[in-house]
Scaffold this motif. Structure first.
Motif, short mmCIF file in Angstrom:
data_model
loop_
_atom_site.label_atom_id
_atom_site.label_comp_id
_atom_site.label_asym_id
_atom_site.label_seq_id
_atom_site.Cartn_x
_atom_site.Cartn_y
_atom_site.Cartn_z
N ARG A 184 -27.21 -2.73 5.21
CA ARG A 184 -27.77 -2.68 3.85
C ARG A 184 -28.76 -1.53 3.71
O ARG A 184 -28.75 -0.80 2.71
CB ARG A 184 -28.44 -4.00 3.49
CG ARG A 184 -27.48 -5.10 3.08
CD ARG A 184 -28.20 -6.28 2.47
NE ARG A 184 -29.04 -7.00 3.40
CZ ARG A 184 -28.62 -7.96 4.21
NH1 ARG A 184 -27.37 -8.35 4.20
NH2 ARG A 184 -29.46 -8.57 5.02
N VAL A 185 -29.60 -1.36 4.70
CA VAL A 185 -30.59 -0.28 4.67
C VAL A 185 -29.89 1.07 4.69
O VAL A 185 -30.24 1.98 3.92
CB VAL A 185 -31.59 -0.41 5.83
CG1 VAL A 185 -32.45 0.84 5.97
CG2 VAL A 185 -32.47 -1.64 5.65
N ASN A 186 -28.90 1.23 5.55
CA ASN A 186 -28.16 2.50 5.60
C ASN A 186 -27.46 2.79 4.28
O ASN A 186 -27.43 3.94 3.83
CB ASN A 186 -27.14 2.48 6.75
CG ASN A 186 -27.80 2.65 8.09
OD1 ASN A 186 -28.88 3.22 8.20
ND2 ASN A 186 -27.16 2.14 9.13
N ASN A 187 -26.90 1.77 3.64
CA ASN A 187 -26.24 1.96 2.35
C ASN A 187 -27.24 2.42 1.29
O ASN A 187 -26.93 3.29 0.48
CB ASN A 187 -25.54 0.67 1.90
CG ASN A 187 -24.31 0.36 2.71
OD1 ASN A 187 -23.77 1.22 3.41
ND2 ASN A 187 -23.86 -0.88 2.64
N LEU A 188 -28.43 1.80 1.28
CA LEU A 188 -29.46 2.21 0.32
C LEU A 188 -29.90 3.65 0.56
O LEU A 188 -30.07 4.42 -0.39
CB LEU A 188 -30.66 1.27 0.40
CG LEU A 188 -30.45 -0.13 -0.15
CD1 LEU A 188 -31.66 -1.01 0.18
CD2 LEU A 188 -30.23 -0.09 -1.65
N LEU A 189 -30.07 4.02 1.81
CA LEU A 189 -30.44 5.40 2.13
C LEU A 189 -29.36 6.37 1.67
O LEU A 189 -29.66 7.44 1.13
CB LEU A 189 -30.71 5.57 3.63
CG LEU A 189 -31.99 4.95 4.14
CD1 LEU A 189 -32.03 5.00 5.67
CD2 LEU A 189 -33.20 5.67 3.57
N GLU A 243 -25.76 -10.82 14.15
CA GLU A 243 -25.00 -10.56 12.93
C GLU A 243 -25.93 -10.26 11.76
O GLU A 243 -25.70 -9.33 10.99
CB GLU A 243 -24.09 -11.74 12.61
CG GLU A 243 -23.14 -11.46 11.47
CD GLU A 243 -22.12 -12.56 11.27
OE1 GLU A 243 -21.72 -12.76 10.12
OE2 GLU A 243 -21.75 -13.23 12.26
N GLU A 244 -26.99 -11.05 11.62
CA GLU A 244 -27.95 -10.81 10.53
C GLU A 244 -28.65 -9.46 10.69
O GLU A 244 -28.88 -8.75 9.71
CB GLU A 244 -28.97 -11.93 10.45
CG GLU A 244 -28.38 -13.21 9.90
CD GLU A 244 -29.44 -14.26 9.64
OE1 GLU A 244 -30.49 -13.92 9.05
OE2 GLU A 244 -29.20 -15.42 10.01
N THR A 245 -28.97 -9.10 11.93
CA THR A 245 -29.59 -7.81 12.19
C THR A 245 -28.65 -6.68 11.81
O THR A 245 -29.06 -5.72 11.14
CB THR A 245 -30.00 -7.70 13.68
OG1 THR A 245 -30.97 -8.72 13.97
CG2 THR A 245 -30.61 -6.34 13.99
#
Length: 81
Positions: A69-74, A61-63
């Motif tokens: 989060r990374v995809n949203n930032l990108l 779940e954390e992964t």
């Protein structure tokens, strides 16, 4: 027993290199034979060290949350162009 959370940063030769969360400056090297074969770079894990062996558990779940989060930032960066 002591356990901490780590991110699997990379594989280097016969070793997996884990970075301790959340500052990710402390490294832990574990021989490839001692880690579960399902792990891949970027996975977040819990590692218990009893002084003799490592017990490594994938925190799915954390992964998944971190990858989102990374995809949203990108996506945000792409939208600024």
């Amino acid at each position: 027993m002591n356990y901490n959370k780590y991110t699997l940063d990379r594989f280097d030769g016969e070793y997996a290199i884990f970075l301790k969360r959340s500052n990710e400056t402390e490294q832990l090297l574990i021989h490839h034979a001692e880690i579960p074969s399902e792990l891949k770079e970027g996975d977040i894990v819990s590692i218990q060290d009893d002084g003799f062996d490592y017990k490594i558990e994938l925190l799915r779940e954390e992964t998944a949350n971190q990858k989102q989060r990374v995809n949203n930032l990108l996506q945000q960066l792409r939208n600024k162009e």
